[in-house]
Design an enzyme around this catalytic site. Structure first.
Site, mmCIF file in Angstrom:
data_model
loop_
_atom_site.group_PDB
_atom_site.id
_atom_site.type_symbol
_atom_site.label_atom_id
_atom_site.label_comp_id
_atom_site.label_asym_id
_atom_site.label_seq_id
_atom_site.Cartn_x
_atom_site.Cartn_y
_atom_site.Cartn_z
ATOM 1 N N ARG A 15 12.694 6.640 -15.686
ATOM 2 C CA ARG A 15 14.065 6.418 -16.209
ATOM 3 C C ARG A 15 14.279 4.983 -16.680
ATOM 4 O O ARG A 15 15.306 4.683 -17.282
ATOM 5 C CB ARG A 15 15.112 6.733 -15.140
ATOM 6 C CG ARG A 15 15.607 8.151 -15.166
ATOM 7 C CD ARG A 15 14.716 9.025 -14.371
ATOM 8 N NE ARG A 15 15.048 10.427 -14.502
ATOM 9 C CZ ARG A 15 14.443 11.354 -13.777
ATOM 10 N NH1 ARG A 15 13.508 11.035 -12.924
ATOM 11 N NH2 ARG A 15 14.769 12.620 -13.934
ATOM 12 N N LYS A 65 1.477 0.319 -8.471
ATOM 13 C CA LYS A 65 2.089 -0.904 -7.943
ATOM 14 C C LYS A 65 1.092 -1.778 -7.176
ATOM 15 O O LYS A 65 1.153 -3.000 -7.252
ATOM 16 C CB LYS A 65 3.301 -0.562 -7.056
ATOM 17 C CG LYS A 65 4.464 0.057 -7.853
ATOM 18 C CD LYS A 65 5.667 0.334 -6.974
ATOM 19 C CE LYS A 65 6.740 1.105 -7.721
ATOM 20 N NZ LYS A 65 7.955 1.324 -6.937
ATOM 21 N N ASN A 86 6.342 -4.333 -8.864
ATOM 22 C CA ASN A 86 7.027 -3.379 -9.739
ATOM 23 C C ASN A 86 7.588 -4.039 -10.993
ATOM 24 O O ASN A 86 8.087 -3.358 -11.887
ATOM 25 C CB ASN A 86 8.143 -2.622 -8.987
ATOM 26 C CG ASN A 86 9.388 -3.467 -8.791
ATOM 27 O OD1 ASN A 86 9.325 -4.694 -8.807
ATOM 28 N ND2 ASN A 86 10.519 -2.815 -8.603
ATOM 29 N N GLY A 129 5.981 3.820 4.562
ATOM 30 C CA GLY A 129 5.119 3.752 3.377
ATOM 31 C C GLY A 129 5.467 2.543 2.526
ATOM 32 O O GLY A 129 6.100 1.578 2.990
ATOM 33 N N ALA A 131 7.624 2.074 0.130
ATOM 34 C CA ALA A 131 9.044 1.772 -0.083
ATOM 35 C C ALA A 131 9.644 1.087 1.143
ATOM 36 O O ALA A 131 10.397 0.116 1.016
ATOM 37 C CB ALA A 131 9.804 3.065 -0.401
ATOM 38 N N ASN A 151 8.056 6.410 12.239
ATOM 39 C CA ASN A 151 7.213 7.042 11.225
ATOM 40 C C ASN A 151 6.361 8.121 11.866
ATOM 41 O O ASN A 151 5.964 8.013 13.019
ATOM 42 C CB ASN A 151 6.308 5.989 10.566
ATOM 43 C CG ASN A 151 5.642 6.540 9.325
ATOM 44 O OD1 ASN A 151 6.326 7.087 8.453
ATOM 45 N ND2 ASN A 151 4.324 6.412 9.225
ATOM 46 N N ARG A 156 1.194 3.247 11.308
ATOM 47 C CA ARG A 156 1.745 2.613 10.091
ATOM 48 C C ARG A 156 3.041 1.875 10.399
ATOM 49 O O ARG A 156 3.312 0.819 9.838
ATOM 50 C CB ARG A 156 2.020 3.677 9.022
ATOM 51 C CG ARG A 156 0.807 4.038 8.212
ATOM 52 C CD ARG A 156 1.168 5.039 7.138
ATOM 53 N NE ARG A 156 1.231 4.445 5.810
ATOM 54 C CZ ARG A 156 1.599 5.108 4.731
ATOM 55 N NH1 ARG A 156 1.964 6.382 4.812
ATOM 56 N NH2 ARG A 156 1.622 4.517 3.561
ATOM 57 N N GLY A 242 19.956 7.173 -3.468
ATOM 58 C CA GLY A 242 18.793 6.408 -3.925
ATOM 59 C C GLY A 242 18.887 5.927 -5.360
ATOM 60 O O GLY A 242 18.131 5.054 -5.781
HETATM 61 N N1 LIG Z 1 15.251 4.838 -5.164
HETATM 62 C C1 LIG Z 1 14.218 4.142 -5.569
HETATM 63 O O1 LIG Z 1 14.335 3.259 -6.435
HETATM 64 C C2 LIG Z 1 12.871 4.388 -4.944
HETATM 65 C C3 LIG Z 1 11.880 3.389 -5.017
HETATM 66 C C4 LIG Z 1 10.643 3.641 -4.381
HETATM 67 C C5 LIG Z 1 10.412 4.871 -3.762
HETATM 68 N N2 LIG Z 1 11.392 5.818 -3.738
HETATM 69 C C6 LIG Z 1 11.151 7.109 -3.058
HETATM 70 O O2 LIG Z 1 10.858 6.857 -1.695
HETATM 71 C C7 LIG Z 1 9.995 7.870 -1.175
HETATM 72 C C8 LIG Z 1 8.815 7.235 -0.455
HETATM 73 O O3 LIG Z 1 8.044 6.474 -1.381
HETATM 74 P P1 LIG Z 1 6.798 5.598 -0.900
HETATM 75 O O4 LIG Z 1 6.295 4.901 -2.105
HETATM 76 O O5 LIG Z 1 7.121 4.811 0.314
HETATM 77 O O6 LIG Z 1 5.755 6.751 -0.486
HETATM 78 P P2 LIG Z 1 4.507 6.636 0.504
HETATM 79 O O7 LIG Z 1 3.989 5.246 0.547
HETATM 80 O O8 LIG Z 1 3.606 7.761 0.118
HETATM 81 O O9 LIG Z 1 5.131 6.949 1.974
HETATM 82 C C9 LIG Z 1 5.618 8.227 2.279
HETATM 83 C C10 LIG Z 1 6.313 8.194 3.635
HETATM 84 O O10 LIG Z 1 6.838 9.498 3.891
HETATM 85 C C11 LIG Z 1 6.346 9.958 5.163
HETATM 86 N N3 LIG Z 1 6.185 11.409 5.161
HETATM 87 C C12 LIG Z 1 5.560 12.172 4.230
HETATM 88 N N4 LIG Z 1 5.615 13.468 4.585
HETATM 89 C C13 LIG Z 1 6.272 13.525 5.771
HETATM 90 C C14 LIG Z 1 6.638 14.593 6.661
HETATM 91 N N5 LIG Z 1 6.316 15.870 6.397
HETATM 92 N N6 LIG Z 1 7.345 14.276 7.785
HETATM 93 C C15 LIG Z 1 7.649 12.995 8.072
HETATM 94 N N7 LIG Z 1 7.324 11.951 7.275
HETATM 95 C C16 LIG Z 1 6.646 12.209 6.140
HETATM 96 C C17 LIG Z 1 5.015 9.238 5.332
HETATM 97 O O11 LIG Z 1 4.631 9.260 6.687
HETATM 98 P P3 LIG Z 1 3.081 9.061 7.113
HETATM 99 O O12 LIG Z 1 2.850 7.571 7.123
HETATM 100 O O13 LIG Z 1 3.005 9.678 8.456
HETATM 101 O O14 LIG Z 1 2.257 9.782 6.081
HETATM 102 C C18 LIG Z 1 5.386 7.847 4.805
HETATM 103 O O15 LIG Z 1 6.093 7.114 5.782
HETATM 104 C C19 LIG Z 1 9.607 8.736 -2.367
HETATM 105 O O16 LIG Z 1 10.461 9.861 -2.398
HETATM 106 C C20 LIG Z 1 9.896 7.816 -3.539
HETATM 107 O O17 LIG Z 1 10.128 8.513 -4.723
HETATM 108 C C21 LIG Z 1 12.622 5.601 -4.298
#
Ligand SMILES: NC(=O)c1ccc[n+]([C@@H]2O[C@H](COP(=O)([O-])OP(=O)(O)OC[C@H]3O[C@@H](n4cnc5c(N)ncnc54)[C@H](OP(=O)(O)O)[C@@H]3O)[C@@H](O)[C@H]2O)c1
Length: 285
Positions: A15, A65, A86, A129, A131, A151, A156, A242
């Site tokens: 976007r 990133k 970013n 993660g 974010a 988490n 992590r 978000g």
């Molecule tokens: N609004 C914005 O501008 C913005 C910016 C950045 C990201 N985001 C959104 O934020 C989210 C996370 O992004 P990220 O980059 O941090 O991703 P990431 O690095 O892949 O981290 C994912 C996180 O989700 C957890 N998770 C995944 N599946 C799960 C489950 N079934 N139950 C519990 N926890 C679970 C993971 O836990 P584990 O460590 O246990 O795998 C980890 O803590 C995404 O939806 C992304 O689109 C939004």
């Protein structure tokens, strides 16, 4: 004419071109914001090429990133702490990177709830993660009472706590199973997991223990109203979506490339909401 660019793989769903295009039009600036699909492994070469081609800089989205971070000659403190870039630009032929995601979240929070940290907040972050890593520095800089991170994979969460141990704010890792009990002493709950995103299961949490004044934030913005936010709204709790984070993270980059500070206003938000709700299937990013 100044120009900027976003790279990702894929990048068609991003976007950022809409956001920056809105500001260029509104502020009457002659400029362009493009997008380029760059394959993993090609990020460093692409970022150097854009510099030679006269781009002022740009944005980096999933999954680049971390690769962009490694490619930069210099990075900001926020990028160093996040291990991810970013936003990039060029200074004297050098590639410079920043990470504005966390600052974007904090700016949105402050715009919506100016008193959120008075009295000093008890923050519970779900997820550890990329974010979550970006959010902790800007939140700790506001001197909340404490930050806790729960988490699914506990190691992590502990890694994040260790990385931010020197901020002067109490920061503690919690077991994932402890998240609901922890709500009783939480004034700001933030979901940074990918749970609740379109195509994923909703976040598994019951909000019963949350105080009635606690703010519930979700950084997922597809869908705009996640099950978590819908539940919180039903309970009369203040919510933060978000999308605001996405809009606010774009401000510093625009100012750097195009030389004027833009404002996140209702019309911009409405334009992006319209795009999010458009029938064409779009992914988050
Ligand atoms: N609004 C914005 O501008 C913005 C910016 C950045 C990201 N985001 C959104 O934020 C989210 C996370 O992004 P990220 O980059 O941090 O991703 P990431 O690095 O892949 O981290 C994912 C996180 O989700 C957890 N998770 C995944 N599946 C799960 C489950 N079934 N139950 C519990 N926890 C679970 C993971 O836990 P584990 O460590 O246990 O795998 C980890 O803590 C995404 O939806 C992304 O689109 C939004």
């Amino acid at each position: 004419m100044k120009k900027a660019i976003i790279i990702g793989y894929p990048v068609g769903h991003a976007r950022s071109p809409l956001i920056h295009g809105y500001w260029l039009g509104k502020m009457g600036i002659k400029g362009d914001y493009e997008r380029a699909e760059v394959k993993p492994g090609d990020v460093a070469a692409a970022l150097r090429r854009f510099g030679r081609e006269g781009y002022a800089g740009g944005n980096v989205t999933v999954p680049h990133k971390e690769e962009a971070f490694l490619a930069c000659d210099h990075v900001s403190e926020a990028a160093r702490r996040a291990g991810a870039v970013n936003t990039f630009w060029y200074e004297n032929g050098q590639l410079v990177g920043d990470n504005t995601d966390g600052a974007g979240f904090a700016a949105h929070l402050e715009q919506q709830y100016p008193g959120w940290n008075n009295p000093a907040a008890s923050i519970l972050i779900l997820g550890a993660g990329g974010a979550a890593r970006g959010l902790i520095g800007p939140l700790a800089a506001r001197k909340p009472r404490r930050i806790r991170i729960a988490n699914r994979s506990p190691a992590r969460a502990q890694t994040l706590c260790d990385a931010f141990a020197q901020t002067g704010v109490s920061i503690e890792a919690l077991a994932w199973e402890a998240r609901e009990a922890a709500l009783a002493d939480t004034s700001l709950l933030i979901n940074t997991t990918s749970q609740g995103m379109a195509g994923q299961a909703p976040l598994d949490i019951a909000l019963d223990n949350l105080p009635k004044t606690a703010i519930v934030a979700d950084i997922v913005y597809v869908p705009l109203e996640t099950a978590l936010l819908a539940d919180a709204r039903k309970r009369g709790l203040p919510v933060l979506d978000g999308l605001g984070m996405l809009l606010h993270q774009a401000v510093p980059g625009f100012e750097r490339w195009f030389g004027a500070r833009p404002v996140v206003d209702d019309a911009l938000r409405a334009r992006i909401v319209e795009d999010l709700l458009s029938p064409a299937p779009r992914k988050e990013g």
